[in-house]
Design a protein around this motif. Structure first.
Motif, PDB file in Angstrom:
ATOM      1  N   THR A  18       0.662  -1.324  -0.092  1.00 27.40           N
ATOM      2  CA  THR A  18       0.019  -0.018  -0.053  1.00 27.40           C
ATOM      3  C   THR A  18       0.924   1.252   0.018  1.00 27.40           C
ATOM      4  O   THR A  18       0.151   2.303  -0.009  1.00 27.40           O
ATOM      5  CB  THR A  18      -0.947   0.000   1.157  1.00 27.40           C
ATOM      6  N   ASN A  19       2.170   1.075  -0.092  1.00 26.13           N
ATOM      7  CA  ASN A  19       2.793   2.365   0.031  1.00 26.13           C
ATOM      8  C   ASN A  19       3.260   2.562  -1.509  1.00 26.13           C
ATOM      9  O   ASN A  19       4.245   3.432  -1.616  1.00 26.13           O
ATOM     10  CB  ASN A  19       4.353   2.064   0.891  1.00 26.13           C
ATOM     11  N   THR A  20       2.918   1.855  -2.392  1.00 19.98           N
ATOM     12  CA  THR A  20       3.035   1.834  -3.958  1.00 19.98           C
ATOM     13  C   THR A  20       1.689   2.371  -4.707  1.00 19.98           C
ATOM     14  O   THR A  20       1.001   1.564  -4.343  1.00 19.98           O
ATOM     15  CB  THR A  20       3.694   0.656  -4.403  1.00 19.98           C
ATOM     16  N   ILE A  21       1.874   3.365  -5.407  1.00 19.21           N
ATOM     17  CA  ILE A  21       0.693   3.833  -6.296  1.00 19.21           C
ATOM     18  C   ILE A  21       1.209   3.809  -7.658  1.00 19.21           C
ATOM     19  O   ILE A  21       2.304   3.912  -8.108  1.00 19.21           O
ATOM     20  CB  ILE A  21      -0.003   4.930  -5.773  1.00 19.21           C
ATOM     21  N   TYR A  22       0.062   3.775  -8.466  1.00 18.72           N
ATOM     22  CA  TYR A  22       0.212   3.500 -10.024  1.00 18.72           C
ATOM     23  C   TYR A  22      -0.515   4.739 -10.644  1.00 18.72           C
ATOM     24  O   TYR A  22      -1.669   5.086 -10.170  1.00 18.72           O
ATOM     25  CB  TYR A  22      -0.044   2.172 -10.631  1.00 18.72           C
ATOM     26  N   LEU A  23      -0.033   5.099 -11.786  1.00 22.29           N
ATOM     27  CA  LEU A  23      -1.141   5.865 -12.639  1.00 22.29           C
ATOM     28  C   LEU A  23      -1.132   5.507 -14.033  1.00 22.29           C
ATOM     29  O   LEU A  23       0.169   5.524 -14.687  1.00 22.29           O
ATOM     30  CB  LEU A  23      -0.314   7.510 -12.764  1.00 22.29           C
ATOM     31  N   GLN A  24      -2.072   4.950 -14.413  1.00 24.75           N
ATOM     32  CA  GLN A  24      -2.066   4.312 -16.037  1.00 24.75           C
ATOM     33  C   GLN A  24      -2.787   5.221 -16.597  1.00 24.75           C
ATOM     34  O   GLN A  24      -3.717   5.863 -16.485  1.00 24.75           O
ATOM     35  CB  GLN A  24      -2.924   2.979 -15.749  1.00 24.75           C
ATOM     36  N   ILE A  25      -2.136   5.629 -17.836  1.00 27.50           N
ATOM     37  CA  ILE A  25      -2.430   6.462 -18.813  1.00 27.50           C
ATOM     38  C   ILE A  25      -2.848   5.924 -20.153  1.00 27.50           C
ATOM     39  O   ILE A  25      -1.799   5.296 -20.754  1.00 27.50           O
ATOM     40  CB  ILE A  25      -1.355   7.611 -18.993  1.00 27.50           C
ATOM     41  N   LYS A  26      -3.973   6.192 -20.538  1.00 31.40           N
ATOM     42  CA  LYS A  26      -4.343   5.610 -21.913  1.00 31.40           C
ATOM     43  C   LYS A  26      -4.380   6.289 -22.977  1.00 31.40           C
ATOM     44  O   LYS A  26      -4.753   7.594 -22.597  1.00 31.40           O
ATOM     45  CB  LYS A  26      -5.570   4.738 -21.886  1.00 31.40           C
ATOM     46  N   ASN A  27      -4.195   5.981 -24.320  1.00 28.86           N
ATOM     47  CA  ASN A  27      -4.772   6.859 -25.269  1.00 28.86           C
ATOM     48  C   ASN A  27      -3.630   8.192 -24.976  1.00 28.86           C
ATOM     49  O   ASN A  27      -4.370   9.165 -25.149  1.00 28.86           O
ATOM     50  CB  ASN A  27      -6.172   7.215 -25.321  1.00 28.86           C
ATOM     51  N   LEU A  28      -2.555   8.300 -24.845  1.00 30.12           N
ATOM     52  CA  LEU A  28      -1.774   9.495 -24.633  1.00 30.12           C
ATOM     53  C   LEU A  28      -1.860  10.506 -25.822  1.00 30.12           C
ATOM     54  O   LEU A  28      -2.161  10.203 -26.993  1.00 30.12           O
ATOM     55  CB  LEU A  28      -0.170   8.877 -24.462  1.00 30.12           C
ATOM     56  N   LYS A  29      -1.834  11.614 -25.260  1.00 30.19           N
ATOM     57  CA  LYS A  29      -1.875  12.883 -26.006  1.00 30.19           C
ATOM     58  C   LYS A  29      -0.633  13.724 -25.795  1.00 30.19           C
ATOM     59  O   LYS A  29      -0.120  13.769 -24.836  1.00 30.19           O
ATOM     60  CB  LYS A  29      -3.285  13.592 -25.819  1.00 30.19           C
ATOM     61  N   PRO A  30      -0.479  14.596 -26.950  1.00 30.77           N
ATOM     62  CA  PRO A  30       0.803  15.507 -26.613  1.00 30.77           C
ATOM     63  C   PRO A  30       0.488  16.279 -25.548  1.00 30.77           C
ATOM     64  O   PRO A  30       1.486  16.627 -24.818  1.00 30.77           O
ATOM     65  CB  PRO A  30       0.676  16.379 -28.073  1.00 30.77           C
ATOM     66  N   GLU A  31      -0.584  16.871 -25.059  1.00 34.48           N
ATOM     67  CA  GLU A  31      -0.800  17.577 -24.051  1.00 34.48           C
ATOM     68  C   GLU A  31      -0.436  16.917 -22.658  1.00 34.48           C
ATOM     69  O   GLU A  31      -0.740  17.646 -21.770  1.00 34.48           O
ATOM     70  CB  GLU A  31      -2.315  18.322 -24.025  1.00 34.48           C
ATOM     71  N   ASP A  32      -0.301  15.740 -22.729  1.00 36.29           N
ATOM     72  CA  ASP A  32       0.148  15.010 -21.620  1.00 36.29           C
ATOM     73  C   ASP A  32       1.635  15.201 -21.421  1.00 36.29           C
ATOM     74  O   ASP A  32       1.766  14.563 -20.086  1.00 36.29           O
ATOM     75  CB  ASP A  32      -0.330  13.434 -21.727  1.00 36.29           C
ATOM     76  N   THR A  33       2.076  15.657 -22.261  1.00 37.49           N
ATOM     77  CA  THR A  33       3.702  15.930 -21.755  1.00 37.49           C
ATOM     78  C   THR A  33       3.709  16.770 -20.464  1.00 37.49           C
ATOM     79  O   THR A  33       3.112  17.765 -20.315  1.00 37.49           O
ATOM     80  CB  THR A  33       4.274  16.905 -23.133  1.00 37.49           C
ATOM     81  N   GLY A  34       4.767  16.315 -19.743  1.00 37.62           N
ATOM     82  CA  GLY A  34       5.183  17.263 -18.592  1.00 37.62           C
ATOM     83  C   GLY A  34       5.818  16.513 -17.616  1.00 37.62           C
ATOM     84  O   GLY A  34       6.287  15.260 -17.835  1.00 37.62           O
ATOM     85  N   VAL A  35       6.027  17.023 -16.365  1.00 31.52           N
ATOM     86  CA  VAL A  35       6.735  16.382 -15.553  1.00 31.52           C
ATOM     87  C   VAL A  35       5.624  15.969 -14.515  1.00 31.52           C
ATOM     88  O   VAL A  35       4.837  16.637 -13.978  1.00 31.52           O
ATOM     89  CB  VAL A  35       7.879  17.122 -14.592  1.00 31.52           C
ATOM     90  N   TYR A  36       5.587  14.697 -14.200  1.00 30.10           N
ATOM     91  CA  TYR A  36       4.754  14.108 -13.186  1.00 30.10           C
ATOM     92  C   TYR A  36       5.203  13.787 -11.928  1.00 30.10           C
ATOM     93  O   TYR A  36       6.325  13.130 -11.831  1.00 30.10           O
ATOM     94  CB  TYR A  36       4.082  12.635 -13.751  1.00 30.10           C
ATOM     95  N   TYR A  37       4.647  14.344 -10.895  1.00 31.36           N
ATOM     96  CA  TYR A  37       5.280  14.463  -9.437  1.00 31.36           C
ATOM     97  C   TYR A  37       4.345  13.746  -8.749  1.00 31.36           C
ATOM     98  O   TYR A  37       3.048  13.715  -8.645  1.00 31.36           O
ATOM     99  CB  TYR A  37       5.265  15.950  -8.711  1.00 31.36           C
ATOM    100  N   CYS A  38       4.704  12.685  -7.971  1.00 29.95           N
ATOM    101  CA  CYS A  38       4.183  12.119  -6.979  1.00 29.95           C
ATOM    102  C   CYS A  38       4.263  12.472  -5.637  1.00 29.95           C
ATOM    103  O   CYS A  38       5.067  13.116  -5.283  1.00 29.95           O
ATOM    104  CB  CYS A  38       4.762  10.692  -6.851  1.00 29.95           C
ATOM    105  N   TYR A  39       2.877  12.545  -4.881  1.00 35.41           N
ATOM    106  CA  TYR A  39       3.083  13.000  -3.639  1.00 35.41           C
ATOM    107  C   TYR A  39       2.584  12.025  -2.457  1.00 35.41           C
ATOM    108  O   TYR A  39       1.678  11.057  -3.018  1.00 35.41           O
ATOM    109  CB  TYR A  39       2.548  14.460  -3.365  1.00 35.41           C
ATOM    110  N   ARG A  48       7.064  12.734 -22.134  1.00 34.02           N
ATOM    111  CA  ARG A  48       6.918  13.336 -23.473  1.00 34.02           C
ATOM    112  C   ARG A  48       6.118  12.509 -24.681  1.00 34.02           C
ATOM    113  O   ARG A  48       6.557  11.349 -24.709  1.00 34.02           O
ATOM    114  CB  ARG A  48       8.512  13.446 -24.015  1.00 34.02           C
ATOM    115  N   VAL A  49       5.147  13.273 -24.831  1.00 33.14           N
ATOM    116  CA  VAL A  49       4.259  12.338 -25.824  1.00 33.14           C
ATOM    117  C   VAL A  49       4.275  13.154 -27.404  1.00 33.14           C
ATOM    118  O   VAL A  49       4.094  14.438 -27.568  1.00 33.14           O
ATOM    119  CB  VAL A  49       2.757  12.509 -25.365  1.00 33.14           C
ATOM    120  N   SER A  50       4.956  12.528 -28.295  1.00 34.79           N
ATOM    121  CA  SER A  50       5.089  13.023 -29.701  1.00 34.79           C
ATOM    122  C   SER A  50       3.774  12.549 -30.606  1.00 34.79           C
ATOM    123  O   SER A  50       3.334  11.628 -30.270  1.00 34.79           O
ATOM    124  CB  SER A  50       6.152  12.496 -30.274  1.00 34.79           C
ATOM    125  N   SER A  51       3.378  13.535 -31.159  1.00 33.12           N
ATOM    126  CA  SER A  51       2.279  13.143 -32.143  1.00 33.12           C
ATOM    127  C   SER A  51       2.634  12.547 -33.579  1.00 33.12           C
ATOM    128  O   SER A  51       3.447  12.141 -33.934  1.00 33.12           O
ATOM    129  CB  SER A  51       1.733  14.550 -32.573  1.00 33.12           C
TER     130      SER A  51
END
Length: 112
Positions: free
Chosen positions: A72-93, A109-112
């Motif tokens: 339970t000290n581990t989490i996941y983020l599943q991203i489907k159908n990536l889009k270029p606007e999903d580009t960025g730095v993802y920070y966990c807290y 980084r998501v390329s079109s």
């Protein structure tokens, strides 16, 4: 400061899927993800509480899924159908005894 370690970022093409992971050294009551696009502020992506309830940012509803692992000290983020606007730095807290701890971030980084 409690350490959180993110992994799973990288370069992907639009339409592909990606799963980010975040592992903390202790169990935390609430954990989640924020995203910071280039030149933008850090925005909420998703949160998951100790009772597994979830909240998603408006811009990611429907394509992003946050979950906890068996550890339970581990989490996941599943991203489907990536889009270029999903580009960025993802920070966990993670929240531990009223203090918010942050990971170092993982770049997507998501390329079109």
């Amino acid at each position: 400061q409690v350490q959180l370690v993110e992994s799973g970022g990288g370069l992907a093409q639009a339409g592909e899927s990606l799963t980010l992971s975040c592992a903390a050294v202790v169990v935390m009551s609430e954990m989640g993800w924020y995203r910071q696009a280039p030149g933008s502020q850090r925005d909420l992506v998703a949160t998951i509480s100790g009772d597994e309830s979830t909240i998603y940012g408006d811009s990611v509803k429907g394509r992003f899924t946050i979950s906890r692992g068996n550890a339970t000290n581990t989490i996941y983020l599943q991203i489907k159908n990536l889009k270029p606007e999903d580009t960025g730095v993802y920070y966990c807290y993670g929240d531990h005894f009223g203090f918010r701890n942050w990971g170092q971030g993982t770049q997507v980084r998501v390329s079109s």
